[in-house]
Write a protein that holds these residues in place. Structure first.
Motif, PDB file in Angstrom:
ATOM      1  N   SER A 126       0.838  -1.203   0.000  1.00  0.00           N
ATOM      2  CA  SER A 126       0.000   0.000   0.000  1.00  0.00           C
ATOM      3  C   SER A 126       0.870   1.249   0.000  1.00  0.00           C
ATOM      4  O   SER A 126       2.016   1.222   0.455  1.00  0.00           O
ATOM      5  N   ILE A 127       0.318   2.311  -0.537  1.00  0.00           N
ATOM      6  CA  ILE A 127       0.949   3.645  -0.507  1.00  0.00           C
ATOM      7  C   ILE A 127      -0.133   4.630  -0.087  1.00  0.00           C
ATOM      8  O   ILE A 127      -1.191   4.715  -0.710  1.00  0.00           O
ATOM      9  N   GLU A 128       0.130   5.353   0.984  1.00  0.00           N
ATOM     10  CA  GLU A 128      -0.842   6.310   1.507  1.00  0.00           C
ATOM     11  C   GLU A 128      -0.183   7.654   1.754  1.00  0.00           C
ATOM     12  O   GLU A 128       1.041   7.766   1.840  1.00  0.00           O
ATOM     13  N   ILE A 129      -1.004   8.663   1.879  1.00  0.00           N
ATOM     14  CA  ILE A 129      -0.553   9.969   2.358  1.00  0.00           C
ATOM     15  C   ILE A 129      -1.061  10.125   3.785  1.00  0.00           C
ATOM     16  O   ILE A 129      -2.263  10.048   4.034  1.00  0.00           O
ATOM     17  N   ILE A 130      -0.130  10.308   4.708  1.00  0.00           N
ATOM     18  CA  ILE A 130      -0.485  10.523   6.114  1.00  0.00           C
ATOM     19  C   ILE A 130      -0.440  12.017   6.394  1.00  0.00           C
ATOM     20  O   ILE A 130       0.612  12.646   6.273  1.00  0.00           O
ATOM     21  N   LYS A 131      -1.589  12.568   6.736  1.00  0.00           N
ATOM     22  CA  LYS A 131      -1.666  14.002   7.003  1.00  0.00           C
ATOM     23  C   LYS A 131      -1.631  14.264   8.508  1.00  0.00           C
ATOM     24  O   LYS A 131      -1.922  13.366   9.308  1.00  0.00           O
ATOM     25  N   PRO A 132      -1.250  15.477   8.901  1.00  0.00           N
ATOM     26  CA  PRO A 132      -1.249  15.819  10.333  1.00  0.00           C
ATOM     27  C   PRO A 132      -2.622  15.580  10.959  1.00  0.00           C
ATOM     28  O   PRO A 132      -3.659  15.764  10.305  1.00  0.00           O
ATOM     29  N   SER A 133      -2.623  15.179  12.217  1.00  0.00           N
ATOM     30  CA  SER A 133      -3.877  14.861  12.913  1.00  0.00           C
ATOM     31  C   SER A 133      -4.712  16.098  13.182  1.00  0.00           C
ATOM     32  O   SER A 133      -5.920  16.008  13.400  1.00  0.00           O
ATOM     33  N   ALA A 134      -4.086  17.278  13.183  1.00  0.00           N
ATOM     34  CA  ALA A 134      -4.808  18.540  13.379  1.00  0.00           C
ATOM     35  C   ALA A 134      -4.260  19.560  12.394  1.00  0.00           C
ATOM     36  O   ALA A 134      -3.083  19.529  12.045  1.00  0.00           O
ATOM     37  N   PRO A 135      -5.113  20.461  11.900  1.00  0.00           N
ATOM     38  CA  PRO A 135      -4.649  21.446  10.921  1.00  0.00           C
ATOM     39  C   PRO A 135      -3.632  22.412  11.512  1.00  0.00           C
ATOM     40  O   PRO A 135      -3.691  22.760  12.690  1.00  0.00           O
ATOM     41  N   THR A 136      -2.692  22.811  10.688  1.00  0.00           N
ATOM     42  CA  THR A 136      -1.696  23.790  11.109  1.00  0.00           C
ATOM     43  C   THR A 136      -2.351  25.157  11.265  1.00  0.00           C
ATOM     44  O   THR A 136      -3.143  25.579  10.415  1.00  0.00           O
ATOM     45  N   SER A 137      -2.029  25.834  12.339  1.00  0.00           N
ATOM     46  CA  SER A 137      -2.632  27.142  12.620  1.00  0.00           C
ATOM     47  C   SER A 137      -2.217  28.170  11.577  1.00  0.00           C
ATOM     48  O   SER A 137      -1.186  28.036  10.917  1.00  0.00           O
ATOM     49  N   GLY A 142       0.974  16.399   3.914  1.00  0.00           N
ATOM     50  CA  GLY A 142       1.295  15.106   4.487  1.00  0.00           C
ATOM     51  C   GLY A 142       2.580  14.458   4.020  1.00  0.00           C
ATOM     52  O   GLY A 142       3.315  14.974   3.175  1.00  0.00           O
ATOM     53  N   ALA A 143       2.838  13.274   4.603  1.00  0.00           N
ATOM     54  CA  ALA A 143       4.008  12.462   4.284  1.00  0.00           C
ATOM     55  C   ALA A 143       3.561  11.207   3.548  1.00  0.00           C
ATOM     56  O   ALA A 143       2.426  10.750   3.694  1.00  0.00           O
ATOM     57  N   ILE A 144       4.458  10.641   2.752  1.00  0.00           N
ATOM     58  CA  ILE A 144       4.174   9.405   2.035  1.00  0.00           C
ATOM     59  C   ILE A 144       4.492   8.223   2.959  1.00  0.00           C
ATOM     60  O   ILE A 144       5.568   8.154   3.561  1.00  0.00           O
ATOM     61  N   TYR A 145       3.545   7.297   3.047  1.00  0.00           N
ATOM     62  CA  TYR A 145       3.710   6.119   3.902  1.00  0.00           C
ATOM     63  C   TYR A 145       3.440   4.876   3.067  1.00  0.00           C
ATOM     64  O   TYR A 145       2.370   4.726   2.471  1.00  0.00           O
ATOM     65  N   MET A 146       4.425   3.970   3.028  1.00  0.00           N
ATOM     66  CA  MET A 146       4.318   2.751   2.236  1.00  0.00           C
ATOM     67  C   MET A 146       4.476   1.527   3.137  1.00  0.00           C
ATOM     68  O   MET A 146       5.213   1.569   4.125  1.00  0.00           O
ATOM     69  N   GLU A 147       3.802   0.464   2.785  1.00  0.00           N
ATOM     70  CA  GLU A 147       3.984  -0.828   3.447  1.00  0.00           C
ATOM     71  C   GLU A 147       4.491  -1.819   2.409  1.00  0.00           C
ATOM     72  O   GLU A 147       4.005  -1.856   1.277  1.00  0.00           O
ATOM     73  N   ALA A 148       5.479  -2.626   2.809  1.00  0.00           N
ATOM     74  CA  ALA A 148       6.043  -3.598   1.887  1.00  0.00           C
ATOM     75  C   ALA A 148       6.352  -4.895   2.624  1.00  0.00           C
ATOM     76  O   ALA A 148       6.773  -4.879   3.786  1.00  0.00           O
ATOM     77  N   SER A 149       6.123  -5.999   1.952  1.00  0.00           N
ATOM     78  CA  SER A 149       6.504  -7.294   2.508  1.00  0.00           C
ATOM     79  C   SER A 149       7.791  -7.761   1.831  1.00  0.00           C
ATOM     80  O   SER A 149       7.973  -7.562   0.625  1.00  0.00           O
TER      81      SER A 149
END
Length: 448
Positions: A7-18, A90-97
């Motif tokens: 999988s490849i996802e974009i992980i965004k901050p849990s709260a918006p930047t002020s 956000g940041a790019i987050y990948m999972e690999a086996s």
């Protein structure tokens, strides 16, 4: 070895930047960095109570999202040469086996496969007009249950110290130790060292390696200097009149000498008789106040060391003395001049960064240390790392670069050279007397 990206996802901050933090101003030294991703791979051993990988990944993603809220510029994108737009992209987050046991992968470490554990090609110069994520993560799951977290960190605002602070925050959230989070300071670097119009200097700095050919035949080796032998080198240096020889100074000088010897045939060329060492120095440790300790940014400086006529009979302690003197010149006084005198940038600074004080066509060596930054203490909830790796073999590389990594046994040197020079280094009996080449990872450690 096969890598299967799940999988490849974009992980965004849990709260918006002020709103007051929507624009992050870069500091002076950020402006000198090339647009590259520097890599880091953290290996974790399987434990008996290892939870299901799906749960591990969920915890990593949730805690990464919270960490990006604290490190809000890492969720942004660079808008121009002066700043980053913090719009929570956000940041790019990948999972690999990985269809291999970790013990097989690491015994000995398969450097030719190491980059498969990373989310992008490391150290490749990216176009400045391309909008790039600040951080990419690839979480690798081995057949045995072991995990390797591969990171590629854009050099825009992260040096090794800043990366360590981010990882400490991310891992503390993940393992439930929020009280151990050290709040990062995002304003002090740009207020102390504001980014000026450095286009002329910056162009020269980025062209330092213009005459250095990128070689496809470059390769990389690991050499372990254990604590016993490091202490022996320190003792020799003390006997030669050096008061406080550090591990970094004695190991880097020793490696440098033997790298030069390995390149000695090329150095016979009159136009390339000088060897220039660039030692990347952490500015935070050189300033006389603690205010910079949690500061984020590329607070690094190249200490230039010039060597002439180094050969196999050169006393390493003499090289340590030269290195000690030059690094000693990188001090609080220097950076106060940079801070307080804008014209200083166009004189001494420019000469230092563009190697004007040396002759034409020097042989360039670059040394940097990632030691004493806490990487081997990064615990996401399943113990300390088994091993910290830098990167594997790349298709193209600039030769004569050394990254010193801290290990449980001592210092590990990751050396990139032309293949024929690495062969010369490995055939040097004196060098191998101190360096244990390609040691296997110890899987039975009781403290990890």
């Amino acid at each position: 070895m096969e890598r299967n990206v799940k999988s490849i996802e974009i992980i965004k901050p849990s709260a918006p930047t002020s709103s007051e933090h929507k624009i992050y101003k870069l500091c002076l030294f950020d402006g000198f960095q090339q647009n590259t991703y520097f890599p880091l791979i953290i290996f974790y051993h399987k434990t008996n109570d290892m939870e299901a990988f799906s749960n591990v990944s969920r915890r990593l993603k949730n805690s990464l999202s919270e960490a990006l809220t604290i490190f809000y510029p890492l969720g942004g994108r660079r808008s121009d040469i002066f700043s980053i737009d913090c719009k929570d992209e956000g940041a790019i987050y990948m999972e690999a086996s990985i269809n291999m046991e970790m013990s097989e992968f690491l015994s000995p470490p398969k450097l030719e496969l190491m980059n498969k554990l990373l989310p992008c090609e490391p150290n490749k110069t990216q176009p400045y007009n391309e909008v790039l994520p600040q951080i990419l993560v690839q979480v690798n799951h081995f057949n045995c249950g072991g995990i390797a977290i591969g990171l590629c960190n854009l050099h825009t605002i992260l040096d090794a110290h800043s990366c360590s602070l981010f990882l400490k925050t991310w891992s503390s959230i993940c393992n439930g130790s929020r009280n151990e989070i050290c709040e990062p300071n995002f304003s002090i670097a740009s207020s102390y060292f504001p980014l000026r119009n450095t286009i002329g200097v910056r162009s020269d700095v980025l062209n330092v390696n213009k005459g250095v050919e990128i070689k496809v035949e470059c390769s990389i080796r690991r050499f372990l200097f254990d604590n016993k032998l490091i202490n022996e080198m320190k003792k020799i240096s003390k006997n030669d009149g050096i008061i406080k020889p550090t591990s970094y100074k004695v190991v880097s000088s020793f490696i440098c000498k033997h790298m030069i010897v390995a390149c000695i045939k090329d150095l016979c060329d009159e136009s390339k008789k000088q060897v220039v060492n660039l030692h990347v120095v952490d500015i935070r440790r050189r300033m006389g106040e603690n205010v910079l300790q949690n500061s984020i940014g590329n607070l690094i400086w190249p200490a230039t060391v010039v060597y002439d006529n180094v050969n196999k009979n050169t006393n390493t302690s003499d090289m340590v003395k030269i290195l000690e003197e030059e690094i000693g010149n990188v001090n609080e006084e220097l950076f106060l001049k940079v801070k307080n005198d804008p014209s200083f940038l166009w004189s001494d600074v420019r000469a230092e960064l563009t190697l004007e004080k040396v002759g034409k066509n020097p042989i360039l060596f670059v040394f940097t240390s990632w030691g004493n930054m806490g990487f081997k203490e990064i615990d996401f909830g399943w113990g300390k790392p088994l091993w910290i790796a830098q990167r594997g073999v790349t298709k193209e590389a600039i030769p004569n670069q050394v990254v010193l990594m801290e290990t449980y046994e001592g210092i590990e040197a990751w050396v990139t050279m032309a293949e024929n020079h690495l062969d010369g280094l490995e055939n040097n009996i004196e060098f191998l007397k101190f360096a244990l080449h390609n040691p296997n990872i110890n899987f039975n450690r009781s403290d990890i």
